[in-house]
Design an enzyme around this catalytic site. Sequence first.
Site, PDB file in Angstrom:
ATOM      1  N   GLY A  17      92.704 -66.518  66.229  1.00 46.58           N
ATOM      2  CA  GLY A  17      91.521 -65.986  65.555  1.00 46.58           C
ATOM      3  C   GLY A  17      91.120 -64.641  66.124  1.00 46.58           C
ATOM      4  O   GLY A  17      90.783 -63.705  65.385  1.00 46.58           O
ATOM      5  N   PHE A 114     112.942 -71.715  80.314  1.00 48.12           N
ATOM      6  CA  PHE A 114     112.176 -72.763  79.636  1.00 48.12           C
ATOM      7  C   PHE A 114     113.149 -73.599  78.807  1.00 48.12           C
ATOM      8  O   PHE A 114     114.264 -73.158  78.517  1.00 48.12           O
ATOM      9  CB  PHE A 114     111.103 -72.114  78.745  1.00 48.12           C
ATOM     10  N   ASP A 208      90.007 -79.579  62.311  1.00 45.01           N
ATOM     11  CA  ASP A 208      89.011 -79.434  61.236  1.00 45.01           C
ATOM     12  C   ASP A 208      89.499 -78.507  60.116  1.00 45.01           C
ATOM     13  O   ASP A 208      89.317 -78.801  58.932  1.00 45.01           O
ATOM     14  CB  ASP A 208      87.688 -78.872  61.790  1.00 45.01           C
ATOM     15  N   GLN A 227     104.618 -82.875  68.303  1.00 35.39           N
ATOM     16  CA  GLN A 227     105.357 -82.713  69.557  1.00 35.39           C
ATOM     17  C   GLN A 227     104.755 -83.553  70.672  1.00 35.39           C
ATOM     18  O   GLN A 227     103.549 -83.500  70.924  1.00 35.39           O
ATOM     19  CB  GLN A 227     105.334 -81.249  69.986  1.00 35.39           C
ATOM     20  N   HIS A 229     104.945 -83.873  74.629  1.00 31.34           N
ATOM     21  CA  HIS A 229     105.435 -83.148  75.797  1.00 31.34           C
ATOM     22  C   HIS A 229     105.998 -84.153  76.779  1.00 31.34           C
ATOM     23  O   HIS A 229     105.372 -85.189  77.029  1.00 31.34           O
ATOM     24  CB  HIS A 229     104.280 -82.359  76.432  1.00 31.34           C
ATOM     25  N   LEU A 239      98.387 -81.869  81.085  1.00 33.08           N
ATOM     26  CA  LEU A 239      99.730 -81.290  81.031  1.00 33.08           C
ATOM     27  C   LEU A 239     100.247 -80.894  82.415  1.00 33.08           C
ATOM     28  O   LEU A 239      99.537 -80.288  83.205  1.00 33.08           O
ATOM     29  CB  LEU A 239      99.712 -80.030  80.148  1.00 33.08           C
ATOM     30  N   GLU A 242     105.945 -77.257  81.500  1.00 32.58           N
ATOM     31  CA  GLU A 242     107.405 -77.140  81.520  1.00 32.58           C
ATOM     32  C   GLU A 242     107.851 -76.160  82.608  1.00 32.58           C
ATOM     33  O   GLU A 242     108.990 -76.193  83.070  1.00 32.58           O
ATOM     34  CB  GLU A 242     107.849 -76.636  80.141  1.00 32.58           C
ATOM     35  N   ARG A 273     111.966 -80.145  74.215  1.00 27.77           N
ATOM     36  CA  ARG A 273     110.970 -81.182  74.512  1.00 27.77           C
ATOM     37  C   ARG A 273     111.218 -82.500  73.804  1.00 27.77           C
ATOM     38  O   ARG A 273     110.994 -83.563  74.378  1.00 27.77           O
ATOM     39  CB  ARG A 273     109.586 -80.663  74.133  1.00 27.77           C
ATOM     40  N   HIS A 338     101.276 -83.256  72.345  1.00 25.87           N
ATOM     41  CA  HIS A 338     101.026 -81.922  72.892  1.00 25.87           C
ATOM     42  C   HIS A 338     100.772 -80.850  71.836  1.00 25.87           C
ATOM     43  O   HIS A 338      99.933 -79.986  72.019  1.00 25.87           O
ATOM     44  CB  HIS A 338     102.223 -81.523  73.745  1.00 25.87           C
ATOM     45  N   GLU A 362      98.163 -72.555  65.562  1.00 23.67           N
ATOM     46  CA  GLU A 362      98.535 -73.972  65.553  1.00 23.67           C
ATOM     47  C   GLU A 362      97.984 -74.699  64.327  1.00 23.67           C
ATOM     48  O   GLU A 362      98.530 -75.731  63.922  1.00 23.67           O
ATOM     49  CB  GLU A 362      98.071 -74.651  66.851  1.00 23.67           C
ATOM     50  N   ARG A 373     108.963 -77.445  68.387  1.00 27.03           N
ATOM     51  CA  ARG A 373     108.662 -76.113  68.923  1.00 27.03           C
ATOM     52  C   ARG A 373     109.261 -75.942  70.317  1.00 27.03           C
ATOM     53  O   ARG A 373     109.208 -76.861  71.131  1.00 27.03           O
ATOM     54  CB  ARG A 373     107.143 -75.942  69.020  1.00 27.03           C
ATOM     55  N   LEU A 379     102.183 -69.412  72.074  1.00 21.60           N
ATOM     56  CA  LEU A 379     101.328 -68.281  72.458  1.00 21.60           C
ATOM     57  C   LEU A 379     101.830 -67.025  71.755  1.00 21.60           C
ATOM     58  O   LEU A 379     101.057 -66.209  71.262  1.00 21.60           O
ATOM     59  CB  LEU A 379     101.360 -68.094  73.981  1.00 21.60           C
TER      60      LEU A 379
HETATM   61  C1  LIG Z   1      97.532 -77.874  77.841  1.00 19.83           C
HETATM   62  C2  LIG Z   1      98.296 -76.940  76.928  1.00 19.83           C
HETATM   63  C3  LIG Z   1      99.176 -76.028  77.468  1.00 19.83           C
HETATM   64  C4  LIG Z   1      99.893 -75.168  76.624  1.00 19.83           C
HETATM   65  N1  LIG Z   1     100.764 -74.263  77.192  1.00 19.83           N
HETATM   66  C5  LIG Z   1     101.428 -73.410  76.385  1.00 19.83           C
HETATM   67  C6  LIG Z   1     102.302 -72.428  76.944  1.00 19.83           C
HETATM   68  O1  LIG Z   1     102.449 -72.300  78.149  1.00 19.83           O
HETATM   69  N2  LIG Z   1     102.966 -71.610  76.096  1.00 19.83           N
HETATM   70  C7  LIG Z   1     102.819 -71.682  74.728  1.00 19.83           C
HETATM   71  O2  LIG Z   1     103.436 -70.896  74.022  1.00 19.83           O
HETATM   72  N3  LIG Z   1     101.969 -72.593  74.189  1.00 19.83           N
HETATM   73  C8  LIG Z   1     101.278 -73.443  74.978  1.00 19.83           C
HETATM   74  N4  LIG Z   1     100.428 -74.357  74.414  1.00 19.83           N
HETATM   75  C9  LIG Z   1     100.139 -74.282  72.980  1.00 19.83           C
HETATM   76  C10 LIG Z   1      99.214 -73.100  72.708  1.00 19.83           C
HETATM   77  O3  LIG Z   1      98.334 -72.912  73.775  1.00 19.83           O
HETATM   78  C11 LIG Z   1      98.399 -73.297  71.425  1.00 19.83           C
HETATM   79  O4  LIG Z   1      99.223 -73.706  70.375  1.00 19.83           O
HETATM   80  C12 LIG Z   1      97.698 -72.010  71.008  1.00 19.83           C
HETATM   81  O5  LIG Z   1      97.010 -71.430  72.090  1.00 19.83           O
HETATM   82  C13 LIG Z   1      96.764 -72.278  69.844  1.00 19.83           C
HETATM   83  O6  LIG Z   1      95.972 -71.165  69.605  1.00 19.83           O
HETATM   84  P1  LIG Z   1      95.037 -71.120  68.324  1.00 19.83           P
HETATM   85  O7  LIG Z   1      94.279 -69.835  68.418  1.00 19.83           O
HETATM   86  O8  LIG Z   1      95.852 -71.340  67.103  1.00 19.83           O
HETATM   87  O9  LIG Z   1      94.050 -72.357  68.490  1.00 19.83           O
HETATM   88  P2  LIG Z   1      93.008 -72.739  69.658  1.00 19.83           P
HETATM   89  O10 LIG Z   1      93.166 -71.941  70.874  1.00 19.83           O
HETATM   90  O11 LIG Z   1      93.085 -74.212  69.776  1.00 19.83           O
HETATM   91  O12 LIG Z   1      91.601 -72.334  69.042  1.00 19.83           O
HETATM   92  C14 LIG Z   1      91.005 -73.042  67.984  1.00 19.83           C
HETATM   93  C15 LIG Z   1      89.653 -72.440  67.680  1.00 19.83           C
HETATM   94  O13 LIG Z   1      89.146 -73.024  66.489  1.00 19.83           O
HETATM   95  C16 LIG Z   1      87.770 -73.286  66.639  1.00 19.83           C
HETATM   96  N5  LIG Z   1      87.414 -74.377  65.713  1.00 19.83           N
HETATM   97  C17 LIG Z   1      88.067 -75.536  65.494  1.00 19.83           C
HETATM   98  N6  LIG Z   1      87.415 -76.271  64.560  1.00 19.83           N
HETATM   99  C18 LIG Z   1      86.338 -75.551  64.170  1.00 19.83           C
HETATM  100  C19 LIG Z   1      85.274 -75.765  63.255  1.00 19.83           C
HETATM  101  N7  LIG Z   1      85.160 -76.879  62.523  1.00 19.83           N
HETATM  102  N8  LIG Z   1      84.335 -74.789  63.132  1.00 19.83           N
HETATM  103  C20 LIG Z   1      84.395 -73.656  63.872  1.00 19.83           C
HETATM  104  N9  LIG Z   1      85.376 -73.414  64.767  1.00 19.83           N
HETATM  105  C21 LIG Z   1      86.334 -74.345  64.900  1.00 19.83           C
HETATM  106  C22 LIG Z   1      87.602 -73.627  68.105  1.00 19.83           C
HETATM  107  O14 LIG Z   1      86.279 -73.398  68.504  1.00 19.83           O
HETATM  108  C23 LIG Z   1      88.594 -72.642  68.748  1.00 19.83           C
HETATM  109  O15 LIG Z   1      87.936 -71.420  68.972  1.00 19.83           O
HETATM  110  C24 LIG Z   1      99.714 -75.232  75.236  1.00 19.83           C
HETATM  111  C25 LIG Z   1      98.830 -76.146  74.693  1.00 19.83           C
HETATM  112  C26 LIG Z   1      98.153 -77.015  75.530  1.00 19.83           C
HETATM  113  C27 LIG Z   1      97.254 -78.048  74.900  1.00 19.83           C
END
Ligand SMILES: Cc1cc2nc3c(=O)[nH]c(=O)nc-3n(C[C@H](O)[C@H](O)[C@H](O)COP(=O)(O)OP(=O)(O)OC[C@H]3O[C@@H](n4cnc5c(N)ncnc54)[C@H](O)[C@@H]3O)c2cc1C
Length: 560
Positions: A17, A114, A208, A227, A229, A239, A242, A273, A338, A362, A373, A379
């Site tokens: 976002g 990785f 959501d 997925q 993990h 977590l 990896e 994974r 995961h 995501e 994945r 990221l």
């Molecule tokens: C523990 C962990 C470790 C990870 N490590 C890695 C890594 O090392 N390398 C890698 O590539 N990936 C990794 N991933 C995956 C990766 O971090 C995520 O897939 C990625 O950061 C998702 O980013 P995003 O911006 O799509 O969503 P998010 O960062 O999940 O953000 C979602 C946003 O949506 C908002 N939101 C949700 N619902 C609503 C609603 N109804 N109204 C208003 N706002 C809402 C939330 O407030 C938040 O701001 C990891 C994931 C986890 C869980």
Amino acid sequence: MLTLMHDVVVIGAGLSGLRVAIELVDACDVAVVTKVHPLRSHSVAAQGGINAAFGPSDTWQAHAFDTVKGSDYLADQDVVELLAKDGPRAVIENERWGTAFSRTEDGRIAQRPFGGAGFPRTCYAADRTGHNLLHTTFEQATRKGVKFYNEWFATSLVKSGSGVCGLTALEIPSGEVHPISAKAVVIATGGYGRIYARSTNALINTGDGCALALDVGVPLKDMEFVQFHPTTLYGSNILISEAARGEGGLLFNSKDERFMKNYAPSAMELAPRDVVARAIQTEINEGRGFENAYVHLDIRHLGKDRIAERLPGIREISIHFADVDPVDRPIPIQPGQHYSMGGVDCDKNGTTVLKGLYSLGEAACMSVHGANRLGGNSLLETLVFGRIVGVAVKDYLKTTGRVEKSNLGGGLRRTTERMQALLSKGTGQSPSVIRSELCSMMNQYVGIFRDSQGLSIALNMIKSLQERSRKMTAGCTDSRFNYALIRALELQNMLQLAEVTAVSALAREESRGAHSRTDFPKRDDQRFLKHTVVTKTKGRLVVGYKPVNLGMFQVKEREY
Ligand SMILES: Cc1cc2nc3c(=O)[nH]c(=O)nc-3n(C[C@H](O)[C@H](O)[C@H](O)COP(=O)(O)OP(=O)(O)OC[C@H]3O[C@@H](n4cnc5c(N)ncnc54)[C@H](O)[C@@H]3O)c2cc1C
């Protein structure tokens, strides 16, 4: 109640976002709606790193190949090409903005091996990469003047004709619902991992945005691909990155055997994974785990100094949440949910079937990860496609006039009724009880291994939980900061996504990537080299399919 107006509203302030908003802010009036403060988005928890083909002998083609092979050939290869080609630029951009990556002796960005990758391709900031990237990206969004609605919960999308004309959102601090008109809306709400009991995801990852999209007729794609993990901490499922295996960590069963040799003799612990998670679960199921629940991840041989430098977070987590110092003892680990490979059906520009509605990160399924994945690619996806989707939205705005606002009233009325139903009942079903039943059931029947009988049981149970949820009460009637109400609204979304996941999984009679059917153990390209798309029509889910974009790499059997 305020009636707000923006050119573009981005729902979600994770990396996806924020990166879209940065792309848009100089060109139009963009606002970000987020249910938590941006720095609490799940992106902050990412540990291991972000992929980019920088190495002297590494190439974007090699990165693309590993990604397509890792995806079990379900990824759309044109989308993968964009990811791999733009990777180095996207990482350098964030580094110039301020991300403090770990370095090699000669000052270059350090990269670690990785799973499923042919080269050490994962750039990292110790084991807190997401923390660094999110803080940097948020700083840039703030510097550029992006408008934020923090702690606002998006409750519905509103349509006008064949396009989107805005949304409604609940201002959590006041309890008021506001209509917001927008020419374009971007769904960047992250994954829905919390429909599972054992998950590495933040509690807010309830999907959501996917549920909102489904409600306005936008299909969800490939939702059966969840997925797991391989290495989450036994007991809490936090977590264990990896990166621990990338740095040399080894897996042992209770017979002190490095069992990965029986599953992936060349890649061993660094197989993708899906392969490692299945191997661990099989060891546990066949009685070679500890306490029938976990195996050991051993990093003792790395030594205290290397652990302190490269894996400080992992050490802290193990000490505080399992009372195990990995310098002296192996870490007890088990697989846990995961990542959500599935999501809002969109193309490589984030475009959905609804005019003006976009998605990425995501929450979306473009599909860049296919059936599985690779670590470090998510990221990267947020940053690469944040820019691309931003450019596409800018182009779209040039062709759109004023939006029709009259429908926002209807959206507001529906949301208010939905909330009233949860608030007005004095007694009724408890959301926390339904949520916990749903989550354990998903682990049991829609987990790493699935079959038709279990999936049918899951579907029946979801239906009955949905029925009970109609009699649900939030249990608290406060208007201000009513988190009981938020949890109940999230649960309605989770029940919907659980159903789509189980329906998609039941329909896919093959095993591919993370979707492993014990009654259909083989991949079946003839019948299932295609994407699943689920649409909601008149309240019912309808399963359809879409072709995969092939072209660059020939479809082959995977071996590691
Ligand atoms: C523990 C962990 C470790 C990870 N490590 C890695 C890594 O090392 N390398 C890698 O590539 N990936 C990794 N991933 C995956 C990766 O971090 C995520 O897939 C990625 O950061 C998702 O980013 P995003 O911006 O799509 O969503 P998010 O960062 O999940 O953000 C979602 C946003 O949506 C908002 N939101 C949700 N619902 C609503 C609603 N109804 N109204 C208003 N706002 C809402 C939330 O407030 C938040 O701001 C990891 C994931 C986890 C869980």
